[in-house]
Enzyme design. Structure first.
Site: not given
Length: 277
Positions: A88, A120, A186, A49-50
């Site tokens: 994602d 996440e 991360e 999703d970056s």
């Protein structure tokens, strides 16, 4: 087997079996051409999703939609033959309930051809991960700095320092217990990443974590020097394609203004009938 040898794409079970073995090579991709470049060299290609920040100019990943992830996921899939694709789940597509997560994860797999989804969260997502994995949805977990939670985390800060160490450890144990086949760590201290890697039975994939993780991932535009809005400490630049592109565009603009482009070899003259175009 060489890095470029032809092989079939791995499945989540194959990635799980790589625990403690040859490090997993992972990169993001968002388009078919970039997917084709990453495919010969990577075990996992993540449609992250970056893309909201890298391709669409957003300030964070929070504005990314299911439709965006599916559009880019389908494009990346067209460029892959040997790497496993993970997509994602965007913000708001899985947090409400396990049923919501199942509905959206199934849609992603069905419409993109992905082998797995990534979401996440740790302890708070344990029930959801378990619900998905028990219904044939492979899940890659993501703990530590979780970009979709930057508003509650207070920005892009290192996670797991001091008293916060126990929380991140609990998150790691929870996602493994729930059935995730791997977990992204991360922006956590290297010593904590090493401890998690040693304890968990599933592969850890580091980004700003430790060389001791079972694999590494970077945003492809970061490592190629294409995304220049900011540079995370962990994003080693293996090329400076942004600078190269800037110089090329500047040269093109100068030649157009000087009328030196197009040159005679770039235009068409009068040709005999039947000549090749």
């Amino acid at each position: 087997m060489s890095a470029t040898a032809k092989k079939t794409a791995p499945l989540p079970a194959d990635i799980l079996a790589r625990k403690g073995g040859l490090p997993l090579v992972c990169l993001t991709a968002y388009t078919t051409p970039v997917a084709r470049l990453t495919d010969p060299h990577c075990d996992i290609v993540l449609v992250g999703d970056s893309l909201g920040m890298v391709l669409h100019g957003m300030e964070s990943t929070l504005g990314v939609t299911m439709e965006m992830m599916i559009l880019h996921g389908a494009a990346v899939k067209r460029g892959l033959s040997r790497a496993m694709m993970v997509v994602d789940m965007p913000f708001g597509s899985y947090e409400e309930s396990p049923s919501q997560a199942l509905r959206n994860a199934a849609r992603i797999l069905r419409e993109t051809g992905a082998a797995a989804v990534k979401l996440e969260g740790g302890v708070e997502m344990e029930e959801t991960i378990r619900f998905l994995t028990r219904r044939s949805i492979p899940v890659m977990a993501h703990i530590g700095l979780t970009p979709q939670a930057i508003n509650t985390l207070g920005g892009y800060k290192v996670q797991g320092r001091g008293e916060d160490r126990a929380r991140v450890l609990d998150d790691a144990r929870a996602v493994a217990r729930a059935g995730a086949f791997s977990v992204v760590l991360e922006k956590v201290p290297a010593t904590l990443a090493d401890e998690i890697t040693a304890e968990l039975p599933i592969p850890t994939i580091g980004i700003g974590a430790s060389a001791g993780c079972d694999g590494q991932i970077l945003v492809v535009d970061d490592m190629l020097g294409l995304f220049t809005a900011f540079k995370p400490k962990f994003a080693k630049r293996y090329a400076e394609l942004g600078e190269t592109a800037d110089a090329a565009i500047a040269a093109y603009a100068a030649e157009v203004r000087a009328r030196s482009f197009p040159a005679p070899e770039h235009v068409f003259g009068e040709e005999a009938q039947g000549a090749k175009p």
